[in-house]
Motif scaffolding. Sequence first.
Motif, PDB file in Angstrom:
ATOM      1  N   ALA A   1      31.107   1.096  37.363  1.00  0.00           N
ATOM      2  CA  ALA A   1      32.072  -0.568  36.929  1.00  0.00           C
ATOM      3  C   ALA A   1      33.488  -0.692  37.645  1.00  0.00           C
ATOM      4  CB  ALA A   1      31.233  -1.620  35.872  1.00  0.00           C
ATOM      5  N   GLY A   2      34.475   0.475  36.229  1.00  0.00           N
ATOM      6  CA  GLY A   2      35.357   0.442  36.524  1.00  0.00           C
ATOM      7  C   GLY A   2      36.067   0.975  38.069  1.00  0.00           C
ATOM      8  N   VAL A   3      35.441   1.671  38.229  1.00  0.00           N
ATOM      9  CA  VAL A   3      35.701   2.140  39.665  1.00  0.00           C
ATOM     10  C   VAL A   3      35.342   1.551  41.036  1.00  0.00           C
ATOM     11  CG1 VAL A   3      35.314   4.188  41.596  1.00  0.00           C
ATOM     12  CG2 VAL A   3      35.798   4.940  39.087  1.00  0.00           C
ATOM     13  N   VAL A   4      34.119   0.257  40.666  1.00  0.00           N
ATOM     14  CA  VAL A   4      33.946  -0.539  41.734  1.00  0.00           C
ATOM     15  C   VAL A   4      34.244  -1.515  41.906  1.00  0.00           C
ATOM     16  CG1 VAL A   4      31.758  -1.285  43.066  1.00  0.00           C
ATOM     17  CG2 VAL A   4      31.757   0.955  42.513  1.00  0.00           C
ATOM     18  N   VAL A   5      34.401  -2.646  41.212  1.00  0.00           N
ATOM     19  CA  VAL A   5      34.795  -4.154  40.608  1.00  0.00           C
ATOM     20  C   VAL A   5      36.701  -4.373  40.217  1.00  0.00           C
ATOM     21  CG1 VAL A   5      34.664  -5.491  39.421  1.00  0.00           C
ATOM     22  CG2 VAL A   5      32.262  -4.465  39.962  1.00  0.00           C
ATOM     23  N   PRO A   6      37.254  -5.092  40.733  1.00  0.00           N
ATOM     24  CA  PRO A   6      38.035  -4.715  40.550  1.00  0.00           C
ATOM     25  C   PRO A   6      38.947  -5.828  39.535  1.00  0.00           C
ATOM     26  CG  PRO A   6      38.344  -5.660  42.837  1.00  0.00           C
ATOM     27  CD  PRO A   6      36.544  -5.184  42.467  1.00  0.00           C
ATOM     28  N   LEU A   7      37.840  -5.928  37.962  1.00  0.00           N
ATOM     29  CA  LEU A   7      38.662  -6.750  37.362  1.00  0.00           C
ATOM     30  C   LEU A   7      39.493  -6.735  35.920  1.00  0.00           C
ATOM     31  CD1 LEU A   7      34.898  -8.757  37.274  1.00  0.00           C
ATOM     32  CD2 LEU A   7      37.020  -9.354  38.387  1.00  0.00           C
ATOM     33  N   GLY A   8      39.648  -5.224  36.197  1.00  0.00           N
ATOM     34  CA  GLY A   8      40.318  -5.155  35.273  1.00  0.00           C
ATOM     35  C   GLY A   8      39.633  -4.792  34.138  1.00  0.00           C
ATOM     36  N   GLY A   9      39.981  -5.344  32.687  1.00  0.00           N
ATOM     37  CA  GLY A   9      39.238  -4.824  31.676  1.00  0.00           C
ATOM     38  C   GLY A   9      37.874  -5.106  30.981  1.00  0.00           C
ATOM     39  N   VAL A  10      37.611  -6.299  32.654  1.00  0.00           N
ATOM     40  CA  VAL A  10      36.180  -6.653  32.256  1.00  0.00           C
ATOM     41  C   VAL A  10      35.364  -6.240  33.567  1.00  0.00           C
ATOM     42  CG1 VAL A  10      35.130  -9.324  33.506  1.00  0.00           C
ATOM     43  CG2 VAL A  10      37.415  -9.407  32.457  1.00  0.00           C
ATOM     44  N   ALA A  11      35.678  -5.220  34.022  1.00  0.00           N
ATOM     45  CA  ALA A  11      34.614  -4.625  34.845  1.00  0.00           C
ATOM     46  C   ALA A  11      33.488  -3.351  34.072  1.00  0.00           C
ATOM     47  CB  ALA A  11      35.342  -3.411  35.791  1.00  0.00           C
ATOM     48  N   GLY A  12      34.907  -3.035  33.026  1.00  0.00           N
ATOM     49  CA  GLY A  12      33.284  -2.225  32.144  1.00  0.00           C
ATOM     50  C   GLY A  12      32.461  -2.849  31.421  1.00  0.00           C
ATOM     51  N   LEU A  13      32.812  -4.095  30.837  1.00  0.00           N
ATOM     52  CA  LEU A  13      31.356  -4.910  30.181  1.00  0.00           C
ATOM     53  C   LEU A  13      30.656  -5.402  31.114  1.00  0.00           C
ATOM     54  CD1 LEU A  13      33.929  -7.795  28.035  1.00  0.00           C
ATOM     55  CD2 LEU A  13      32.703  -5.534  27.266  1.00  0.00           C
ATOM     56  N   VAL A  14      30.905  -5.631  32.805  1.00  0.00           N
ATOM     57  CA  VAL A  14      29.988  -5.953  33.413  1.00  0.00           C
ATOM     58  C   VAL A  14      29.257  -4.676  33.664  1.00  0.00           C
ATOM     59  CG1 VAL A  14      29.486  -6.162  35.984  1.00  0.00           C
ATOM     60  CG2 VAL A  14      31.614  -7.761  34.552  1.00  0.00           C
ATOM     61  N   GLY A  15      29.704  -3.516  33.752  1.00  0.00           N
ATOM     62  CA  GLY A  15      29.085  -2.438  33.799  1.00  0.00           C
ATOM     63  C   GLY A  15      28.167  -2.014  32.478  1.00  0.00           C
ATOM     64  N   VAL A  16      28.604  -2.684  31.367  1.00  0.00           N
ATOM     65  CA  VAL A  16      27.657  -2.660  30.610  1.00  0.00           C
ATOM     66  C   VAL A  16      26.610  -3.237  30.382  1.00  0.00           C
ATOM     67  CG1 VAL A  16      27.265  -3.049  27.386  1.00  0.00           C
ATOM     68  CG2 VAL A  16      29.669  -1.884  28.490  1.00  0.00           C
ATOM     69  N   PHE A  17      27.037  -4.817  30.276  1.00  0.00           N
ATOM     70  CA  PHE A  17      25.465  -5.585  30.777  1.00  0.00           C
ATOM     71  C   PHE A  17      24.923  -5.271  32.050  1.00  0.00           C
ATOM     72  CE2 PHE A  17      23.891  -8.611  33.904  1.00  0.00           C
ATOM     73  CZ  PHE A  17      23.235  -9.682  32.521  1.00  0.00           C
ATOM     74  N   GLY A  18      25.323  -4.450  32.830  1.00  0.00           N
ATOM     75  CA  GLY A  18      24.489  -4.086  33.885  1.00  0.00           C
ATOM     76  C   GLY A  18      23.268  -2.867  33.417  1.00  0.00           C
ATOM     77  N   ALA A  19      23.607  -2.111  32.860  1.00  0.00           N
ATOM     78  CA  ALA A  19      23.158  -0.678  31.893  1.00  0.00           C
ATOM     79  C   ALA A  19      22.007  -1.378  31.131  1.00  0.00           C
ATOM     80  CB  ALA A  19      24.488   0.040  31.024  1.00  0.00           C
ATOM     81  N   ALA A  20      22.746  -2.247  30.011  1.00  0.00           N
ATOM     82  CA  ALA A  20      21.923  -2.746  29.544  1.00  0.00           C
ATOM     83  C   ALA A  20      20.651  -3.946  29.829  1.00  0.00           C
ATOM     84  CB  ALA A  20      22.508  -3.449  28.313  1.00  0.00           C
ATOM     85  N   PHE A  21      20.839  -4.620  31.282  1.00  0.00           N
ATOM     86  CA  PHE A  21      19.684  -5.678  32.240  1.00  0.00           C
ATOM     87  C   PHE A  21      19.030  -4.418  32.293  1.00  0.00           C
ATOM     88  CE2 PHE A  21      18.178  -7.187  35.921  1.00  0.00           C
ATOM     89  CZ  PHE A  21      18.187  -8.537  35.433  1.00  0.00           C
ATOM     90  N   LEU A  22      19.191  -2.940  32.723  1.00  0.00           N
ATOM     91  CA  LEU A  22      18.609  -2.550  33.065  1.00  0.00           C
ATOM     92  C   LEU A  22      17.379  -1.662  32.813  1.00  0.00           C
ATOM     93  CD1 LEU A  22      17.955  -0.049  36.578  1.00  0.00           C
ATOM     94  CD2 LEU A  22      19.721   0.932  35.072  1.00  0.00           C
TER      95      LEU A  22
END
Length: 178
Positions: free
Chosen positions: A85-106
């Motif tokens: 998420a940090g590589v794909v989504v250009p949201l700075g520090g929030v991108a990592g949280l989006v990745g954690v959310f996606g992993a937990a959702f999956l």
Amino acid sequence: MSRSGETEYDSEVDIDGLLSDEERADRQTSTGEREQPATAADTETSGGLRSRLPSPSLPSPGLPGFSLGGLALSLAVCVAAFLAAGVVVPLGGVAGLVGVFGAAFLLGLLGRGRYLELVVAGAGTAAVGALLDQLLLAAVADIAAPLAAISGAAGLLVAVIGCYLGRDLRAGLTQSVG
């Protein structure tokens, strides 16, 4: 060693104490008779080596449903999603949280997510990721502890919400309508 081919044993080692009850019952005495199985009092004092070792297949007694294998899976998926998420989504520090959310959702959607394991993995991934992302600032400004605490709490929150929503979607897809 004895020349007759017999093995010498240290007289201070209690062989019977190291054997489990089944092995002790199967062991033959020197006269060829079977030994009597140990009583409950005997097993309390010398339970055998196997009874003293922790079993890796059982969950921790104080944490129901927690397993190290599940934690490793949750941690690996959270870290991979955090980095992706940090590589794909250009949201700075929030991108990592989006990745954690996606992993937990999956993981919740697949039925592999357990709350406690995902909380530990999500909070740890977010806290360490934020510290590494802001390493220079954290070292110079002495904000490492508050930064890790805030990021860990955010990671915990998104992991719980993601797992909940994934489980909810899975339950909605698998239940019959009507």
